[in-house]
Every structure is written in C-alpha cells, then in structure tokens.
Enzyme design. Structure first.
Site, short mmCIF file in Angstrom:
data_model
loop_
_atom_site.label_atom_id
_atom_site.label_comp_id
_atom_site.label_asym_id
_atom_site.label_seq_id
_atom_site.Cartn_x
_atom_site.Cartn_y
_atom_site.Cartn_z
N LYS A 212 0.83 -1.21 0.00
CA LYS A 212 0.00 0.00 0.00
C LYS A 212 0.85 1.26 0.00
CE LYS A 212 -3.09 3.07 0.15
NZ LYS A 212 -4.05 3.32 1.19
N CYS A 266 -3.25 10.34 1.61
CA CYS A 266 -2.48 9.14 1.26
C CYS A 266 -1.14 9.43 0.61
CB CYS A 266 -3.32 8.25 0.34
SG CYS A 266 -4.74 7.50 1.16
#
Length: 455
Positions: A212, A266
């Site tokens: 991720k 993010c």
C-alpha cells in the site's frame, strides 16, 4: 447472535466503506470518537462528497439509516454487542516527516478490551510497514487477554480507493489480504468477498503493508516527474500536455499530467511511512526528492504568477488574486494538505490579497469569499487550483468582467480560456499555456502579455 460488521473511523474512507457494505446487504454499525460527527450521521448529515450511481453519499446514508442497515455510535462496547467483525480505518497523521500513531494505537487498545473469542479484527488503515506484527497484534493480545490467531482472527487488507470514487472502488477493485495465520486470512477474505467483485490476493503481512505504501509512493514519484517535465517543456517552448499526450501513445509509457501540487491524506504521507520503517542507516533518496519536488510546486506557481502580473504592469505584492477551488483535488472538499491552501498561504506571504471560493468547502479560512461574484470582484489575477462541478455552469465571461482588466489567468484546468474565447475576449499568450492574460472585449490591453507556463 452477533452478525454485524463494525467499521471504526467514519471519515473519507470509513463512511463510504460502511455504506458500500450496506449496499451489498450487510448490516453495519459505524464507530467514531467524534460525538458531533456521530450525531450528524444519525441525523443523515455528512460532509463527505461521494456521488455513486447518480445518488449523493448523504442520500445513500439516509436510505440506509431508514432501513436500519446502518447505525452510528461512539461506543466500541455497544458495537461489540452486535458485531463479530471489526474493520479499522483510523489513519496515521504525519507532521513534517514524523508519523503520529497515537490515535490508531489508542483505537487498537480500546478494541482489544471489547473483543470476544471468534471475532475478526481487519485493519484497513495505511500503516508504517511492520506495525501489524510489531505493535498492533501485541496490543490486541495484551488488552484482550486472548491469543491472536487462536482465540480471535487478525488480518490486514489496506484500502486502495480514491476519494470521490470510494463507493464504486470498494466494490470493484482487487484487494491485497494478509492474516496472522492462514485461518485469519481466510476469514478476512470471506468478508471481503461479500464486498468486492475484484480478485483477492493473499500474501504476507509485511508485503501487504509495504504494497500500500509503495502504491502511494510511486504516484508521488510519477507526479514529481510530471512537474519536472513542465520545466523541460517550458525550456523548449512546447505544450507540456501535448508532450505527455504524445509520449503516452507508447503502450509502456503512462505519464501523469502536472498540476499545482499533491494533497490529501495518502500520497503526501507515503514517504514518511516508508522512511519510518527503515533503519537510520538506510535512505531512499528518490522518494525523498519526489516529495520535495511536489511540496515546492505551489512555490513555483507563485513565482510565475508574480512574473505574469509583471508582464501586464502589475505586481504580486498588493495584487488581488482570486483563487478558485480549495479541495485537495478536483471534485473534493477534503482540504487535508491541500496544495491550493498552501498556494494561498504563499501568495499572502508575498503580499497578495487572496480571496478564495470553493462551493464545497465550509467557511473556515478568513480569505474565503461567500460567492464567485465576491471572489472575482476587482481581481488582478485568477488562479484555478481545483475544479468543482458548480464551476461547469458558471457564466465566466460575465463573472470575469468584474475583474480588473487586463487580467492574469492561471488556467491549470484549461476550462476558463475556451469559454472566454467564445465570448470574444482578447487573449494574450499561446493558447496552450496555463498562464495567459485576458481582457474583456471592450477593454484594450496596453502591452503584450504573453506569459510562461507554471512548472
């Protein structure tokens, strides 16, 4: 019998995840420590913008409140009375390059005290690689008094959705899944299979954690490359968007387009998560450099806006700058690490009088205007930082006629200039440049106002 799913953290990820599960027929109890947010959700109110199949997220929320598929609470103990599956979406904020684990680890401690044998804990937050085995599993063990992997299941499946498309992507994207044991992974995959039509990819906890962070870090690097290509295109006097379009005709080239910077939760945090997982002797200079390039993009935009104003006989210091859009990207009201806000702060530091308008962002900053009309009145320059749907139908020629002519325009979205051309406005500068100068049809510009592209 406890059969519900509890989603812990009801922000830009947790709420769409909760409602996506409801759309799939699940009954969900949402948990958040913010009492005000929970009360708003119970009343059918949310500030998260997320259209899905022609319906707003708020409308979907109200529908599932009415059907009792979704409820919200501040109490993990209450959730534990009804749920045997706990999905955690609490994030790790970053200040500078320091990752703050406080909120997530506090959540893990509270969750451990609420667990019962047979439960599943599925972490979907982006983590510093190594946290699952090094911090999260031990805390769940110590606070629950149970043995992870034997008495209850622990798994990790990082979310990889984009804000604004989360409802759709939760139900369509592939998911990377890892468990403390094979049985843990299988239990998590059984839950996720009810949510997504995408493939489920089983791997180890460490690979899942790294995957991720690497996904986000590679986008940071690709965006930095786009900003560097702007400099190259400027030096050669060519259209950077045309350059990228031509390069992307090669099947193995996938360049992104440049903008004013990188925002949100993010991508800007990926380097900090990755760096925090390494020993002090190891360095990752490519990722670090990409982060610096993207952080300085708003500064470069401010410098060239200054130059644009000089070329029409004005200066940034003392100029009135109308800033359109404050969200971290188009169609978003998320202002976390928004480059638009950073840009506004830089302009103000350099003496500009900034007025901003974004129809999706609640009044928060002193420089926000109540309307487009107020934002554009008497402006010397206009900059588009994020495009919102309301801007599509705005009467731009009439609105910009309220500004001071000639007007410097930073049209990074390439939306304003076409409508002004159709209205007969005078355009100074090459048509492909995001920086141009314009004048209303009845105003004569006194000098040549061609300006350079912002890198």
């Amino acid at each position: 019998m406890r059969t519900q799913i509890a989603v812990i953290g009801l922000g830009y990820i947790g709420l769409p995840l909760s409602l996506a599960l409801c759309e799939r027929g699940e009954t969900v109890i949402g948990v958040d420590v913010d009492e005000r947010k929970v009360n708003e959700l119970r009343a059918g109110v949310t500030h998260v913008m997320e259209p899905y199949r022609g319906e707003s997220l708020e409308s979907i929320l109200r529908r599932h409140l009415e059907s009792a598929r979704f409820t919200a609470t501040t109490s993990l103990a209450e959730a534990a009375e009804r749920a045997d599956t706990f999905i955690v979406t609490v994030g790790l904020p970053v200040a500078g390059d320091v990752v703050d684990k406080t909120l997530l680890l506090a959540c893990v401690n509270d969750l451990g005290r609420a667990l019962s044998p047979g439960d599943l804990v599925l972490i979907r937050s982006t983590l510093v690689p190594g946290m699952m085995e090094g911090e999260i599993v031990p805390r769940l063990a110590s606070t629950s008094g149970l043995v992870p992997g034997r008495d209850f299941h622990v798994a990790y499946a990082p979310e990889r959705v984009a804000e604004g498309r989360a409802m759709e992507e939760f139900q369509t994207l592939d998911v990377v899944v890892a468990g403390l044991t094979d049985a843990c992974a299988d239990r998590a995959m059984a839950v996720l299979a009810r949510l997504t039509d995408g493939r489920l990819h089983k791997t180890s906890l460490r690979v899942a954690e790294l995957s991720k962070v690497v996904e986000n870090a590679q986008r940071d690097v690709n965006i930095a490359l786009a900003h560097e290509l702007k400099v190259v295109a400027e030096q050669h006097g060519v259209d950077v968007y045309e350059l990228i379009r031509m390069a992307n005709t090669h099947p193995r080239v996938h360049l992104l387009e440049p903008n004013i910077g990188v925002g949100g939760f993010c991508i800007p945090n990926a380097y900090a998560y990755l760096a925090a997982s390494l020993t002090s002797e190891e360095h990752i200079p490519l990722f670090s450099l990409a982060r610096q390039i993207n952080l300085t993009a708003p500064h470069r935009a401010a410098r060239q806006l200054d130059e644009a104003l000089r070329q029409i006989g004005k200066r940034l210091s003392g100029a009135r700058v109308a800033l359109l859009g404050l969200g971290m990207k188009d169609g978003s009201n998320d202002i976390r690490q928004s480059p638009a806000i950073h840009f506004a702060e830089i302009l103000a530091e350099r003496g500009a009088a900034v007025t901003a308008f974004d129809p999706t962002v609640d009044p928060y900053f002193p420089f926000q205007a109540p309307s487009l009309e107020d934002c554009l009145a008497n402006a010397d320059a206009v900059a588009v930082a994020a495009w919102q749907a309301e801007f599509d139908t705005a009467p731009w020629p009439d609105l910009l006629a309220r500004a001071r002519q000639p007007l410097a325009v930073l049209d990074l979205k390439r939306r304003l200039v076409p409508s002004l051309k159709q209205a007969g406005w005078q355009i100074r500068g090459d048509s492909h440049l995001p920086y141009i100068a314009v004048s209303a049809p009845h105003v004569s510009a006194t000098r040549d106002c061609a300006v350079e592209m912002v890198p």
